[in-house]
Enzyme design. Structure first.
Site, PDB file in Angstrom:
ATOM      1  N   GLU A 196       6.137  -0.461  -4.938  1.00 29.52           N
ATOM      2  CA  GLU A 196       6.033   0.678  -4.896  1.00 29.52           C
ATOM      3  C   GLU A 196       6.111   0.704  -7.007  1.00 29.52           C
ATOM      4  O   GLU A 196       5.696   1.591  -7.934  1.00 29.52           O
ATOM      5  CB  GLU A 196       7.176   1.767  -4.282  1.00 29.52           C
ATOM      6  N   ASP A 332      -4.391  -0.490   3.701  1.00 22.36           N
ATOM      7  CA  ASP A 332      -5.404  -0.394   3.206  1.00 22.36           C
ATOM      8  C   ASP A 332      -5.734  -1.593   1.338  1.00 22.36           C
ATOM      9  O   ASP A 332      -6.383  -1.383   1.444  1.00 22.36           O
ATOM     10  CB  ASP A 332      -5.124   1.585   2.720  1.00 22.36           C
ATOM     11  N   GLU A 449      -3.268  14.339   8.060  1.00 20.51           N
ATOM     12  CA  GLU A 449      -2.849  13.167   7.641  1.00 20.51           C
ATOM     13  C   GLU A 449      -3.333  12.016   9.097  1.00 20.51           C
ATOM     14  O   GLU A 449      -3.724  11.122   8.096  1.00 20.51           O
ATOM     15  CB  GLU A 449      -1.142  13.124   8.290  1.00 20.51           C
ATOM     16  N   GLU A 500      -6.284  10.101  -1.598  1.00 27.07           N
ATOM     17  CA  GLU A 500      -8.075   8.877  -0.784  1.00 27.07           C
ATOM     18  C   GLU A 500      -9.195   9.605  -0.500  1.00 27.07           C
ATOM     19  O   GLU A 500     -10.236   9.370  -0.748  1.00 27.07           O
ATOM     20  CB  GLU A 500      -7.279   8.516   0.185  1.00 27.07           C
ATOM     21  N   THR A 587      -4.496   0.709  -6.913  1.00 27.29           N
ATOM     22  CA  THR A 587      -4.513   1.771  -6.186  1.00 27.29           C
ATOM     23  C   THR A 587      -4.138   3.112  -6.253  1.00 27.29           C
ATOM     24  O   THR A 587      -4.107   4.317  -5.636  1.00 27.29           O
ATOM     25  CB  THR A 587      -3.553   0.960  -5.005  1.00 27.29           C
TER      26      THR A 587
END
EC number: 3.2.1.-
Length: 601
Positions: A196, A332, A449, A500, A587
């Site tokens: 993060e 991912d 989700e 996304e 990302t």
């Protein structure tokens, strides 16, 4: 009676304009006026306005209370391989929009859409300023705040480049001045998450510096980079998942965790490589290259050769043993960073050329094993990405997908242009259209989700079979008859402001020039903005499968401003703004400038 008639005419005219623009009638507050600046423009045009040194404040970075660069490591990372020189040429990625001549009416429609995204952004931004300034995240229902990322103002740092891209000069430099005071020598937590911190803080600072050239941002990026570099002070050279704060300050060797999600060590390459490029200090690139070499050497030794399991052990340097494979959550961005690292670095050395090899290998494996055509009432030719379990050496496809997987359509299209492979582009388009379908199918116009669909028995000639659908649906304990036909579950019906799907729609628009992606983006934006709106900003919703979205959650992730609204904005902005030929987005949607070696005369 004249004034009444005038008001009546004005109201009717307004309604007609809204109808023409396909705007739903809502009771949202009046438009917030953004600061003055250019209406629209490409990156170069905007830079002349935003970066004019005669009209912007000089900002000095305050030194943090602890100097991470001076830590003496017990296990210094190797300084090889060296950072490769930039590539001189790369294949074109974006559609040649100079061949399109949109009429004035179309330009006006897209500009009104852009301005509406800007309005929604400013509402959230202003509430963050008023209620949660210098905190990690705003609570959009109560007006409170949370500090879940070490207390370094995550939303502030994450939104820096969005402010710049939207031409908000006053807001941008006010934010830069605040960021310049952040103390990365203190933390509200005893451990710091590598993943993060890398994608939000380091990525946000690098991108804002790449766009603005403000030196204070580079200084702060180096502070965060050196903090994260301390996470490589380990016996085997692999990074930790969480940096133990006090021990890292003392320089003692850190302990690499036994098991971590593969996305965590696999999502450092872009930030560390770009930091080496802009500082000239190759240590960051060298450190992360050790990690990616481990993935590279074992890519074809896994139970699904070409891809890596969802869980890996960096302690044992084991990226082989697991049996679960996905491009969704937990894995991912490991895959996302392979084509993007190739784009950023080119193939000018063995250490950089491996990114193309890893990219092509995983893409071919995913096409064969993970992607499926779902059986749906309209028989649309779309693709969904599922998950694969490999037990007893037999791969089994589970037709479960999630919002996090929706980045893959854009990534395949990008890889198709980078590697000049139209099959990848076509596959990416079908994957993006699969997520677009999931959005428009739900009562809220937003996909859940996590959900399940039925794999079509004949992938080439797929026909709707309601009896087969009901048979498969009844096998799912989570099946609910109120779901749209084609969906057997909505295992997690929430929408938490994720980006996304619109990310892939944006990339496909920029790569193909197909205006249908812009129209899809507009439908998605209005669905999201309407369902998630609060008095202050926007909040996650609990159930996209029911009208209105159910209840709301008192939380607004920083990626709402950093990613979701940025991608929506770029869909309607000048196509030369953050061109995919000039930037690679991490990302967290932070654009890093792609440098090119000057041709020798």
């Amino acid at each position: 009676m004249a004034p009444v008639r005038i008001r009546h005419i004005a109201i009717c005219t307004a309604i007609l304009i809204l109808f023409y623009l396909n705007l739903p009638y809502t009771s949202t507050p009046s438009v917030i006026n953004p600061s003055s600046g250019p209406v629209n423009g490409n990156t170069e045009t905007l830079a002349r306005y935003m970066n004019d040194r005669r009209r912007i404040p000089h900002i000095e970075a305050a030194k943090s209370s602890f100097s991470w660069k001076d830590v003496k490591f017990q296990y210094p990372p190797p300084l090889e391989p060296k950072l490769p020189p930039p590539a001189s040429q790369r294949p074109p990625i974006q559609f040649d929009f100079s061949k399109r001549q949109d009429g004035k009416k179309e330009i006006n429609v897209q500009d009104e859409r852009r301005k509406e995204v800007l309005r929604v952004f400013l509402k959230s931004w202003n509430s963050y300023k008023q209620k949660a300034w210098m905190k990690d995240a705003l609570k959009p229902l109560s007006g409170g705040y949370v500090d879940q990322f070490s207390g370094w103002a995550a939303t502030l740092v994450d939104a820096l480049d969005t402010l710049w891209i939207m031409g908000l000069k006053d807001e941008f430099y006010e934010a830069v001045a605040a960021v310049a005071t952040i103390d990365f020598g203190k933390s509200t937590s005893g451990s710091v998450n590598m993943f993060e911190t890398c994608i939000r803080y380091l990525g946000g600072l690098i991108a804002a510096y790449d766009l603005s050239g403000v030196e204070a941002l580079k200084v702060k990026a180096v502070e965060v980079g050196d903090l994260l570099y301390a996470g490589f002070n380990t016996e085997n050279g692999m990074p930790v998942d969480f940096i133990e704060w006090k021990r890292a300050m003392e320089g003692g060797g850190l302990y690499v965790e036994e098991g971590v999600v593969s996305a965590s060590p696999g999502t450092i390459t872009l930030e560390f490589a770009r930091l080496s490029q802009i500082t000239g200090d190759g240590k960051y690139y060298s450190a992360v290259s050790q990690v990616m070499e481990t993935f590279y050497q074992h890519q074809n030794a896994t139970k699904l050769p070409g891809m890596w399991p969802m869980m890996v052990s960096m302690k044992r340097k084991d990226v082989v043993s697991g049996h679960q494979f996905t491009i969704g959550g937990n894995a991912d961005s490991l895959y996302e960073y392979l084509p993007k690292a190739h784009h950023l670095l080119g193939s000018t050395s063995p250490s950089s050329s491996k990114y193309e090899i890893m990219s092509r290998t995983f893409m071919d494996t995913a096409m064969t094993n993970l992607f499926f055509r779902p059986m749906i009432p309209g028989n649309e030719d779309i693709l969904i990405s599922g998950n694969v379990d490999v037990l007893d050496n037999t791969p089994t496809l589970d037709p479960e997908s999630e919002h996090l997987s929706c980045f893959i359509g854009g990534l395949f299209a990008l890889g198709g242009r980078l590697f000049q492979n139209e099959t990848y582009v076509d596959t990416g388009a079908k994957l993006a259209q699969g997520c677009m379908y999931a959005y428009k199918s739900m009562p809220t116009g937003i996909m859940p989700e996590r959900y399940n669909m039925v794999i079509c028995p004949d992938q080439k000639n797929c026909k709707w079979d309601e009896a087969l659908f009901k048979q498969e649906a009844e096998k799912r304990p989570q099946y609910d008859s109120h779901l749209p036909l084609g969906f057997t579950t909505a295992k997690d019906p929430r929408y938490i402001l994720r980006p996304e799907a619109i990310e892939s729609v944006f990339v496909l628009w920029r790569i193909t020039g197909d205006p249908s992606y812009r129209e899809a983006a507009w439908r998605m934006f209005w669905a999201v903005a309407h369902a998630t709106e609060t008095e202050l900003a926007n909040a996650a919703i609990e159930d996209v499968t029911v009208e209105g979205g159910g209840g709301k959650t008192d939380y607004m992730e920083s990626f709402w401003l950093a990613e979701t609204l940025k991608y929506f904005y770029l869909c309607f902005a000048d196509t030369g703004l953050v061109s995919l030929d000039e930037f690679v987005l991490n990302t967290e949607a932070h654009p890093f400038r792609v440098t090119r070696r000057r041709k020798e005369m």
